[in-house]
Scaffold this active site. Structure first.
Site, PDB file in Angstrom:
ATOM      1  N   LYS A   1     -14.236   4.400   0.827  1.00  0.00           N
ATOM      2  CA  LYS A   1     -13.274   5.522   0.718  1.00  0.00           C
ATOM      3  C   LYS A   1     -14.028   6.839   0.819  1.00  0.00           C
ATOM      4  O   LYS A   1     -14.480   7.398  -0.181  1.00  0.00           O
ATOM      5  CB  LYS A   1     -12.521   5.417  -0.608  1.00  0.00           C
ATOM      6  CG  LYS A   1     -11.589   6.580  -0.897  1.00  0.00           C
ATOM      7  CD  LYS A   1     -10.582   6.256  -1.987  1.00  0.00           C
ATOM      8  CE  LYS A   1      -9.783   7.482  -2.369  1.00  0.00           C
ATOM      9  NZ  LYS A   1      -8.581   7.183  -3.148  1.00  0.00           N
TER      10      LYS A   1
ATOM     11  N   ARG B   1       4.662  10.589 -17.486  1.00  0.00           N
ATOM     12  CA  ARG B   1       3.694  10.105 -16.483  1.00  0.00           C
ATOM     13  C   ARG B   1       4.200   8.796 -15.885  1.00  0.00           C
ATOM     14  O   ARG B   1       4.155   8.570 -14.675  1.00  0.00           O
ATOM     15  CB  ARG B   1       2.312   9.911 -17.118  1.00  0.00           C
ATOM     16  CG  ARG B   1       1.659  11.226 -17.558  1.00  0.00           C
ATOM     17  CD  ARG B   1       0.198  11.050 -17.914  1.00  0.00           C
ATOM     18  NE  ARG B   1      -0.048  10.388 -19.179  1.00  0.00           N
ATOM     19  CZ  ARG B   1      -0.188  11.008 -20.358  1.00  0.00           C
ATOM     20  NH1 ARG B   1      -0.096  12.339 -20.417  1.00  0.00           N
ATOM     21  NH2 ARG B   1      -0.427  10.332 -21.463  1.00  0.00           N
TER      22      ARG B   1
ATOM     23  N   LYS C   1     -11.610   0.879  -8.258  1.00  0.00           N
ATOM     24  CA  LYS C   1     -12.155   2.100  -7.648  1.00  0.00           C
ATOM     25  C   LYS C   1     -13.186   2.765  -8.552  1.00  0.00           C
ATOM     26  O   LYS C   1     -13.045   2.763  -9.771  1.00  0.00           O
ATOM     27  CB  LYS C   1     -11.033   3.093  -7.383  1.00  0.00           C
ATOM     28  CG  LYS C   1     -11.534   4.401  -6.765  1.00  0.00           C
ATOM     29  CD  LYS C   1     -10.444   5.441  -6.669  1.00  0.00           C
ATOM     30  CE  LYS C   1     -10.776   6.618  -7.550  1.00  0.00           C
ATOM     31  NZ  LYS C   1      -9.853   7.745  -7.381  1.00  0.00           N
TER      32      LYS C   1
HETATM   33  P1  13P Z   1      -6.887  12.734  -3.156  1.00  0.00           P
HETATM   34  O1  13P Z   1      -6.298  12.041  -1.960  1.00  0.00           O
HETATM   35  O2  13P Z   1      -5.905  13.624  -3.873  1.00  0.00           O
HETATM   36  O3  13P Z   1      -8.193  13.400  -2.849  1.00  0.00           O
HETATM   37  O4  13P Z   1      -7.194  11.609  -4.226  1.00  0.00           O
HETATM   38  C1  13P Z   1      -7.808  10.456  -3.828  1.00  0.00           C
HETATM   39  C2  13P Z   1      -8.611   9.896  -4.911  1.00  0.00           C
HETATM   40  O5  13P Z   1      -8.415   8.780  -5.301  1.00  0.00           O
HETATM   41  C3  13P Z   1      -9.690  10.729  -5.488  1.00  0.00           C
HETATM   42  O6  13P Z   1     -10.538   9.928  -6.258  1.00  0.00           O
END
Ligand code: 13P
Length: 336
Positions: A217, A44, A134
């Site tokens: 987001k 990873r 996030k």
């Molecule tokens: P994706 O762009 O693959 O949807 O992932 C973004 C993300 O941070 C989802 O929580």
């Protein structure tokens, strides 16, 4: 200008966006399994470090969202991963929710957990170098979903999370993701995403969150992935801008979209049109996971020692996303 506003602008300005490399070990294991690579902490790290040391990090990536495992790892040269990221000019960030669990009394829906002990975890992440965070709330679309209780409870959690994050001098990414799974229409997605985002801001305001120091987001407005009525890229951009103009307060500095299962090129083309048609004051850019990593992961899985080749693919993807954030992407540049 507040310190948090400055951090948000540094992450999102000049055609930069966010690399979402915060897949949990469970999700990363699925991704690695799909390309026949064993999911170990070393593998990873190797894939992620390959991306983080790519050349186009400098011009295209303003922030990287990490998972708890990665923020605590050392690079092959012995540097802490947040230091490696900061050296490329990007700001290290961290996913702090602990995942979406079944919502009691509405078993087909989810509520995101992770508020218990969050203040203490945030302090630790700040010391490790994180300056943004996030938290993802997730909503499904069906005739009766998202329910009022799912909309309210996830918005409430996002607001409590954001207030705690700002208290610790970091910028919260507020991610209410309305999933594209299903056969719903784009009109349904528009209606329900607008309700979800509006409720999030009601709660953020209730909790006195400084809206100049957050990043939203959201998903783009798309028809469901099983819908027969696909809409054009122009319609995606029109509907997405319409939704955000009505539901996002003007103080918010920027919006960084998730890719949500779109292909790399779809996510790029849609962002390009959104940016081109952007008649708001919000910065519009990307915070992509799969749409920045998919091809690079596929290539890397065939030969995990081919760092250069993997980086070439990531560099191209990052460059295309960055052009799209400026509304300067084209099919010709994509295929060059
Ligand atoms: P994706 O762009 O693959 O949807 O992932 C973004 C993300 O941070 C989802 O929580």
């Amino acid at each position: 200008m507040s310190e948090l506003n400055q951090i948000a602008l540094k992450i999102l300005s000049d055609g930069k966006g966010i690399l979402a490399a915060d897949e949990s070990n469970g999700t990363m294991t699925k991704r690695l399994k799909s390309v026949n690579v064993v999911s170990t902490p070393e593998n990873r790290l190797l894939f992620r470090e390959t991306l983080f040391s790519s050349e186009n990090m400098k011009d295209c990536i303003g922030g990287v969202i990490l998972y708890d495992e990665t923020i605590n790892q050392l690079s092959s040269s012995g540097k802490p991963i947040p230091v490696l990221i900061a050296e490329s000019g990007a700001i290290p960030g961290i996913k702090v929710d602990t995942g979406a669990k079944v919502l009691a009394n509405s078993p087909e829906e989810k509520i995101t957990e992770g508020l218990d002990g969050l203040r203490e975890r945030l302090k630790k992440y700040y010391e490790l170098g994180a300056r943004f965070t996030k938290w993802r709330g997730v909503y499904s679309i069906s005739k009766e979903h998202p329910s009022k209780v799912a909309i309210y409870s996830n918005a409430h959690s996002l607001a409590r999370y954001s207030a705690l994050v700002q208290e610790c001098n970091m910028v919260p990414i507020v991610e209410p993701e309305v999933l594209m799974d299903g056969d719903h229409s784009a009109e349904d997605c528009l209606k329900k995403t607008s309700l979800v985002i509006t409720k999030c801001f009601d709660e953020l305001i209730q909790h006195n969150v400084d809206l100049t120091g957050i990043i939203l987001k959201p998903n783009m407005i798309l028809s469901g992935n099983k819908s027969k009525n696909k809409i054009s890229n122009e319609e995606v951009s029109f509907n997405t801008l319409n939704c955000l103009k009505k539901s996002v307060p003007k103080e918010v500095p920027g919006i960084a979209f998730l890719s949500g299962g779109q292909t790399e090129v779809e996510a790029t083309e849609n962002l390009n049109l959104i940016s081109k048609n952007n008649d708001t004051n919000f910065i519009m850019t990307y915070s992509y996971g799969r749409a920045l990593q998919q091809s690079a992961l596929k290539f890397w899985s065939d030969d995990i020692k081919n760092i250069r080749g993997t980086q070439d693919i990531f560099n191209h993807r990052a460059k295309m996303c960055s052009l799209a954030a400026k509304g300067k992407w084209s099919k010709e540049l994509e295929n060059k």
